[in-house]
Design a protein around this motif. Structure first.
Motif, PDB file in Angstrom:
ATOM      1  N   TRP A  74       0.844  -1.112  -0.135  1.00 23.57           N
ATOM      2  CA  TRP A  74       0.266   0.033   0.016  1.00 23.57           C
ATOM      3  C   TRP A  74       0.653   1.291  -0.041  1.00 23.57           C
ATOM      4  O   TRP A  74       2.146   1.265   0.505  1.00 23.57           O
ATOM      5  CB  TRP A  74      -1.017  -0.003   1.160  1.00 23.57           C
ATOM      6  N   TRP A 122      -8.682  -1.615   7.797  1.00 25.60           N
ATOM      7  CA  TRP A 122      -8.605  -1.364   6.584  1.00 25.60           C
ATOM      8  C   TRP A 122      -8.367  -2.656   5.687  1.00 25.60           C
ATOM      9  O   TRP A 122      -8.964  -3.213   4.574  1.00 25.60           O
ATOM     10  CB  TRP A 122      -7.523  -0.422   6.181  1.00 25.60           C
ATOM     11  N   ARG A 126      -5.357   1.798  12.443  1.00 29.97           N
ATOM     12  CA  ARG A 126      -6.639   1.600  11.553  1.00 29.97           C
ATOM     13  C   ARG A 126      -6.071   0.588  10.592  1.00 29.97           C
ATOM     14  O   ARG A 126      -7.114   0.166   9.822  1.00 29.97           O
ATOM     15  CB  ARG A 126      -6.705   2.993  10.772  1.00 29.97           C
ATOM     16  N   ILE A 127      -4.882   0.134  10.130  1.00 24.71           N
ATOM     17  CA  ILE A 127      -4.681  -0.749   9.222  1.00 24.71           C
ATOM     18  C   ILE A 127      -5.264  -2.070   9.290  1.00 24.71           C
ATOM     19  O   ILE A 127      -5.825  -2.747   8.273  1.00 24.71           O
ATOM     20  CB  ILE A 127      -3.240  -0.893   9.119  1.00 24.71           C
ATOM     21  N   LEU A 147       0.899   5.506   0.522  1.00 27.75           N
ATOM     22  CA  LEU A 147       0.395   6.780   1.322  1.00 27.75           C
ATOM     23  C   LEU A 147       0.566   7.968   0.635  1.00 27.75           C
ATOM     24  O   LEU A 147       1.739   8.246   0.099  1.00 27.75           O
ATOM     25  CB  LEU A 147       1.054   6.695   2.836  1.00 27.75           C
ATOM     26  N   TRP A 166      -8.414  10.375   7.626  1.00 28.51           N
ATOM     27  CA  TRP A 166      -7.955   9.217   6.886  1.00 28.51           C
ATOM     28  C   TRP A 166      -8.780   8.589   5.944  1.00 28.51           C
ATOM     29  O   TRP A 166      -9.769   8.184   6.292  1.00 28.51           O
ATOM     30  CB  TRP A 166      -7.398   8.142   8.084  1.00 28.51           C
ATOM     31  N   SER A 167      -8.450   8.650   4.686  1.00 26.92           N
ATOM     32  CA  SER A 167      -8.913   7.855   3.567  1.00 26.92           C
ATOM     33  C   SER A 167      -8.635   6.923   3.257  1.00 26.92           C
ATOM     34  O   SER A 167      -7.359   6.863   2.903  1.00 26.92           O
ATOM     35  CB  SER A 167      -9.208   9.156   2.747  1.00 26.92           C
ATOM     36  N   PHE A 168      -9.137   5.700   3.122  1.00 27.03           N
ATOM     37  CA  PHE A 168      -8.676   4.379   2.654  1.00 27.03           C
ATOM     38  C   PHE A 168      -9.478   4.164   1.528  1.00 27.03           C
ATOM     39  O   PHE A 168     -10.798   3.887   1.828  1.00 27.03           O
ATOM     40  CB  PHE A 168      -8.684   3.259   3.629  1.00 27.03           C
ATOM     41  N   VAL A 184      -2.701   5.798  11.795  1.00 29.23           N
ATOM     42  CA  VAL A 184      -2.429   5.048  10.607  1.00 29.23           C
ATOM     43  C   VAL A 184      -2.315   3.636  11.016  1.00 29.23           C
ATOM     44  O   VAL A 184      -2.947   2.652  10.562  1.00 29.23           O
ATOM     45  CB  VAL A 184      -1.334   5.368   9.591  1.00 29.23           C
ATOM     46  N   ASP A 200      -3.279   4.479  -1.963  1.00 29.77           N
ATOM     47  CA  ASP A 200      -4.460   3.470  -1.087  1.00 29.77           C
ATOM     48  C   ASP A 200      -4.945   4.661  -0.003  1.00 29.77           C
ATOM     49  O   ASP A 200      -6.078   4.449   0.493  1.00 29.77           O
ATOM     50  CB  ASP A 200      -3.783   2.452  -0.667  1.00 29.77           C
ATOM     51  N   ILE A 201      -3.979   5.044   0.628  1.00 31.11           N
ATOM     52  CA  ILE A 201      -4.336   6.127   1.862  1.00 31.11           C
ATOM     53  C   ILE A 201      -3.832   7.544   1.684  1.00 31.11           C
ATOM     54  O   ILE A 201      -2.889   7.773   1.370  1.00 31.11           O
ATOM     55  CB  ILE A 201      -3.509   5.173   3.122  1.00 31.11           C
TER      56      ILE A 201
END
Length: 174
Positions: A28, A169, A165-166, A30, A130-132, A162, A103-104
């Motif tokens: 991924w 996600w 939250r992984i 960022l 945070w946008s995933f 981050v 991705d993020i």
């Protein structure tokens, strides 16, 4: 145990190392959109080994005009809610994700100090998003300390989140 895990001993460098490792393992990438932190999050990410494996675009949009022009934040959002708001930081994250095609996205906008907002929002108020893959989550934190302290805490908080939250996600992809 404190809920303010960014105040614990982990440095931005230690947190960045964790982010870099996990994102590289997952394949991924960022991106960042920063306002009050002025590129400090990007700087922390760029100091890590093999940065290009997990990070490619960092945007600093300090003024409202920059947020509009670079990230596509709507003028009416800024007018109605201000630059330091959930709505603005969510649009910043979406704009950064669109620009970087990754991705993020992590977006940060706040009042690091010494002054707060004209609307009475106190110094130390920082919004994060945070946008995933297009799904955005935002939160606000109220940090204490001098301007540099607030910025450092904001960077550590963004990195900590981050990491936190992984797992969520990853579940979204399965």
């Amino acid at each position: 145990m404190t809920a303010n895990i960014w105040n614990e001993a982990k440095t931005a460098a230690e947190l960045t190392r964790q982010v870099a490792y996990v994102l590289s393992e997952l394949g991924w990438r960022l991106t960042t959109a920063e306002s009050c932190t002025g590129g400090k999050l990007a700087s922390a990410l760029c100091a890590e080994e093999d940065t290009a494996d997990f990070y490619g675009v960092g945007l600093v949009t300090f003024t409202d005009e920059a947020k509009q022009k670079v990230l596509g934040v709507k003028p009416e959002t800024l007018e109605k809610y201000s630059a330091v708001s959930e709505q603005t930081v969510c649009e910043m994250a979406q704009g950064a994700l669109r620009v970087a095609e990754v991705d993020i996205a992590v977006a940060i906008s706040g009042y690091a100090g010494p002054d707060g907002g004209d609307d009475g929002t106190p110094a130390g108020t920082v919004w994060f998003a945070w946008s995933f893959h297009g799904e955005v989550r935002a939160t606000v934190q109220h940090f204490t300390g001098e301007c540099d302290d607030v910025i450092e805490k904001a960077v550590r908080y963004a990195l900590t989140e981050v990491i936190r939250r992984i797992p969520q996600w990853k579940k979204q992809l399965h």
